[in-house]
Design a protein around this motif. Structure first.
Motif, PDB file in Angstrom:
ATOM      1  N   ASP A 137       0.832  -1.206   0.000  1.00 39.49           N
ATOM      2  CA  ASP A 137       0.000   0.000   0.000  1.00 39.49           C
ATOM      3  C   ASP A 137       0.863   1.250   0.000  1.00 39.49           C
ATOM      4  N   ILE A 138       0.246   2.348  -0.422  1.00 45.36           N
ATOM      5  CA  ILE A 138       0.884   3.660  -0.354  1.00 45.36           C
ATOM      6  C   ILE A 138       0.161   4.457   0.724  1.00 45.36           C
ATOM      7  N   VAL A 139       0.898   4.871   1.747  1.00 47.82           N
ATOM      8  CA  VAL A 139       0.284   5.531   2.899  1.00 47.82           C
ATOM      9  C   VAL A 139       0.755   6.983   2.978  1.00 47.82           C
ATOM     10  N   VAL A 140      -0.208   7.873   3.110  1.00 51.01           N
ATOM     11  CA  VAL A 140       0.050   9.308   3.198  1.00 51.01           C
ATOM     12  C   VAL A 140      -0.221   9.772   4.626  1.00 51.01           C
ATOM     13  N   ASP A 141       0.577  10.710   5.111  1.00 56.82           N
ATOM     14  CA  ASP A 141       0.374  11.278   6.456  1.00 56.82           C
ATOM     15  C   ASP A 141      -0.534  12.501   6.335  1.00 56.82           C
ATOM     16  N   PRO A 142      -1.773  12.403   6.819  1.00 54.91           N
ATOM     17  CA  PRO A 142      -2.702  13.542   6.689  1.00 54.91           C
ATOM     18  C   PRO A 142      -2.280  14.768   7.493  1.00 54.91           C
ATOM     19  N   GLN A 143      -1.316  14.607   8.398  1.00 57.65           N
ATOM     20  CA  GLN A 143      -0.874  15.722   9.221  1.00 57.65           C
ATOM     21  C   GLN A 143       0.221  16.542   8.544  1.00 57.65           C
ATOM     22  N   LYS A 144       0.759  16.009   7.458  1.00 62.39           N
ATOM     23  CA  LYS A 144       1.837  16.705   6.773  1.00 62.39           C
ATOM     24  C   LYS A 144       1.307  17.526   5.602  1.00 62.39           C
ATOM     25  N   GLY A 145       2.225  18.071   4.829  1.00 61.23           N
ATOM     26  CA  GLY A 145       1.876  18.987   3.755  1.00 61.23           C
ATOM     27  C   GLY A 145       1.334  18.327   2.505  1.00 61.23           C
ATOM     28  N   PRO A 146       1.274  19.106   1.417  1.00 58.03           N
ATOM     29  CA  PRO A 146       0.697  18.626   0.149  1.00 58.03           C
ATOM     30  C   PRO A 146       1.413  17.386  -0.385  1.00 58.03           C
ATOM     31  N   VAL A 147       0.651  16.594  -1.111  1.00 60.55           N
ATOM     32  CA  VAL A 147       1.172  15.365  -1.721  1.00 60.55           C
ATOM     33  C   VAL A 147       1.462  15.629  -3.192  1.00 60.55           C
ATOM     34  N   SER A 148       2.594  15.139  -3.649  1.00 62.22           N
ATOM     35  CA  SER A 148       2.976  15.290  -5.052  1.00 62.22           C
ATOM     36  C   SER A 148       3.102  13.913  -5.688  1.00 62.22           C
ATOM     37  N   ILE A 149       2.544  13.777  -6.885  1.00 63.04           N
ATOM     38  CA  ILE A 149       2.646  12.524  -7.635  1.00 63.04           C
ATOM     39  C   ILE A 149       3.355  12.828  -8.952  1.00 63.04           C
ATOM     40  N   ALA A 150       4.545  12.255  -9.122  1.00 64.71           N
ATOM     41  CA  ALA A 150       5.348  12.511 -10.315  1.00 64.71           C
ATOM     42  C   ALA A 150       4.809  11.720 -11.500  1.00 64.71           C
ATOM     43  N   LYS A 151       5.349  12.023 -12.676  1.00 65.63           N
ATOM     44  CA  LYS A 151       4.884  11.362 -13.891  1.00 65.63           C
ATOM     45  C   LYS A 151       5.210   9.874 -13.906  1.00 65.63           C
ATOM     46  N   ASP A 152       6.219   9.454 -13.127  1.00 67.46           N
ATOM     47  CA  ASP A 152       6.536   8.027 -13.050  1.00 67.46           C
ATOM     48  C   ASP A 152       5.797   7.338 -11.911  1.00 67.46           C
ATOM     49  N   GLY A 153       4.901   8.085 -11.238  1.00 68.83           N
ATOM     50  CA  GLY A 153       4.098   7.513 -10.169  1.00 68.83           C
ATOM     51  C   GLY A 153       4.668   7.664  -8.783  1.00 68.83           C
ATOM     52  N   THR A 154       5.836   8.289  -8.641  1.00 64.84           N
ATOM     53  CA  THR A 154       6.443   8.473  -7.319  1.00 64.84           C
ATOM     54  C   THR A 154       5.593   9.429  -6.484  1.00 64.84           C
ATOM     55  N   VAL A 155       5.193   8.961  -5.306  1.00 66.83           N
ATOM     56  CA  VAL A 155       4.373   9.768  -4.399  1.00 66.83           C
ATOM     57  C   VAL A 155       5.277  10.322  -3.299  1.00 66.83           C
ATOM     58  N   SER A 156       5.287  11.635  -3.135  1.00 67.90           N
ATOM     59  CA  SER A 156       6.134  12.255  -2.125  1.00 67.90           C
ATOM     60  C   SER A 156       5.357  13.304  -1.343  1.00 67.90           C
ATOM     61  N   GLN A 157       5.868  13.565  -0.147  1.00 63.46           N
ATOM     62  CA  GLN A 157       5.233  14.533   0.745  1.00 63.46           C
ATOM     63  C   GLN A 157       6.330  15.203   1.565  1.00 63.46           C
ATOM     64  N   GLU A 158       6.423  16.508   1.441  1.00 61.77           N
ATOM     65  CA  GLU A 158       7.488  17.261   2.112  1.00 61.77           C
ATOM     66  C   GLU A 158       8.853  16.660   1.802  1.00 61.77           C
ATOM     67  N   ARG A 159       9.075  16.396   0.502  1.00 63.00           N
ATOM     68  CA  ARG A 159      10.343  15.884  -0.026  1.00 63.00           C
ATOM     69  C   ARG A 159      10.664  14.461   0.440  1.00 63.00           C
ATOM     70  N   GLU A 160       9.715  13.814   1.069  1.00 67.74           N
ATOM     71  CA  GLU A 160       9.906  12.425   1.497  1.00 67.74           C
ATOM     72  C   GLU A 160       9.128  11.504   0.553  1.00 67.74           C
ATOM     73  N   THR A 161       9.812  10.507  -0.003  1.00 74.94           N
ATOM     74  CA  THR A 161       9.159   9.567  -0.919  1.00 74.94           C
ATOM     75  C   THR A 161       8.352   8.558  -0.124  1.00 74.94           C
ATOM     76  N   LEU A 162       7.064   8.466  -0.447  1.00 74.11           N
ATOM     77  CA  LEU A 162       6.167   7.557   0.269  1.00 74.11           C
ATOM     78  C   LEU A 162       5.978   6.233  -0.459  1.00 74.11           C
ATOM     79  N   GLY A 163       6.275   6.213  -1.720  1.00 72.33           N
ATOM     80  CA  GLY A 163       6.084   5.014  -2.532  1.00 72.33           C
ATOM     81  C   GLY A 163       5.945   5.395  -3.989  1.00 72.33           C
ATOM     82  N   LYS A 164       5.633   4.417  -4.791  1.00 76.04           N
ATOM     83  CA  LYS A 164       5.497   4.652  -6.225  1.00 76.04           C
ATOM     84  C   LYS A 164       4.312   3.859  -6.749  1.00 76.04           C
ATOM     85  N   ILE A 165       3.337   4.557  -7.317  1.00 72.19           N
ATOM     86  CA  ILE A 165       2.153   3.886  -7.873  1.00 72.19           C
ATOM     87  C   ILE A 165       2.598   3.004  -9.039  1.00 72.19           C
ATOM     88  N   GLY A 166       2.195   1.757  -8.988  1.00 74.83           N
ATOM     89  CA  GLY A 166       2.584   0.828 -10.036  1.00 74.83           C
ATOM     90  C   GLY A 166       1.622   0.838 -11.218  1.00 74.83           C
TER      91      GLY A 166
END
Length: 245
Positions: A131-160
Motif C-alpha cells: 500500500d501507499i500511505v500518506v500522512d494527513p498531518q503533513k503537507g501537500p502530496v505530489s505525484i510525479a509522472k513516473d508515479g512516485t508519491v512524495s510529501q514534504e520531499r519524502e518519498t512515500l512510494g510509487k504507484i505501479g
C-alpha cells in the motif's frame, strides 16, 4: 416457415443483446476510464426444423462475445490531489477481497488510515506491491509522472502501472475493474505516464452510439415485421388446407 421464424428469433435475441451493450456504452459515456464495447456475432449452421424444401443447413445468428476498444481516452483536468490520469497502455493494480484487479480509473483518495484507495475503498498497489500511505498531518502530496508519491520531499512510494501483451486476458468484474482471466503475467508499463490532477475520460463517442442504437432498433423492427408476415402466411396456409379437407 418454422425455419424462418427460428432464424428470425435468433437474430432478435442477438439484436436485444447488442441493444443492451449500446445502452451500457451510452450510460457510461461520462465514466472515468470506461472502454467502449462492441458485440461480436457469428452464424452457425443447424439442421432445419422440418423437411420442407429450402436451404440446408439453416444458418442461425449467435452472440460471439464482447470486445473492448482500449484506445486512449481524453485526459481532462480536475485539480484533485489524488486524481491520476494514465497516458499510455498501463493499468493501476488494485487489491480487493477477490484478489488483484486492474483499472484505468484514477479517482483515488485517502482512507481513514492514510492509504491511497479507490472510490470503493480498495487500496492502490505500489510498484512491486504494498500500500501507499500518506500522512494527513503533513503537507501537500505530489505525484510525479513516473508515479512516485512524495510529501514534504519524502518519498512515500510509487504507484505501479502494469500492461498486458494480450488485452483479451482482461475480464470485466464490475466497479470499473478487470481481472486477469489467463496465465499471462502483467508486465511493468514503463512507457506509460501518470498525470496528477487529471483523469482519463471514457472513449465512448455518444453520437456514434446513439446512431448505432437507432440502427439496432430499426433492424429489430424489420425482423419483427418479417416474423409477423411469416406467421400470417402460415396461418392462412393452415386455414386453406382445412377448407380443402
Amino acid at each position: 416457415m418454422d425455419n424462418a421464424l427460428f432464424v428470425s428469433l435468433s437474430r432478435q435475441m442477438v439484436l436485444k443483446r447488442e441493444m443492451d451493450i449500446v445502452a451500457n456504452n451510452i450510460a457510461n459515456a461520462d465514466t472515468t476510464g470506461f472502454k467502449v464495447e462492441t458485440l461480436m456475432t457469428r452464424t452457425e449452421p443447424k439442421n432445419p426444423a422440418n423437411t420442407a424444401p429450402g436451404p440446408r443447413p439453416v444458418k442461425f445468428v449467435l452472440d460471439d462475445g464482447v470486445v473492448r476498444n482500449f484506445t486512449q481516452g481524453t485526459l481532462r483536468s480536475t485539480g484533485g490531489t489524488f486524481d491520476v490520469g494514465v497516458e499510455g497502455d498501463g493499468f493501476f493494480t488494485i487489491s480487493t477481497a477477490q484478489g488483484d484487479r486492474y483499472t484505468r480509473d484514477g479517482r483515488f483518495h485517502m482512507d481513514t488510515t492514510g492509504r491511497l484507495v479507490t472510490e470503493a475503498g480498495d487500496p492502490v498497489q505500489g510498484e512491486g506491491g504494498g500500500d501507499i500511505v500518506v500522512d494527513p498531518q503533513k503537507g501537500p502530496v505530489s505525484i510525479a509522472k513516473d508515479g512516485t508519491v512524495s510529501q514534504e520531499r519524502e518519498t512515500l512510494g510509487k504507484i505501479g502501472l502494469v500492461k498486458f501483451t494480450e488485452l483479451s486476458a482482461l475480464r470485466k468484474t464490475g466497479d470499473n475493474l478487470y481481472s486477469n482471466s489467463s496465465n499471462i503475467q502483467p508486465q511493468p508499463a514503463t512507457d506509460s505516464v501518470m498525470h496528477q490532477g487529471m483523469l482519463e475520460s471514457s472513449n465512448v463517442n455518444p453520437i456514434v452510439q446513439v446512431t448505432r442504437m437507432i440502427e439496432v432498433s430499426r433492424a429489430y423492427e424489420r425482423v419483427t415485421s418479417m416474423m409477423d408476415t411469416t406467421a400470417e402466411l402460415s396461418r392462412r396456409s393452415i386455414e386453406r388446407l382445412g377448407q380443402v379437407n
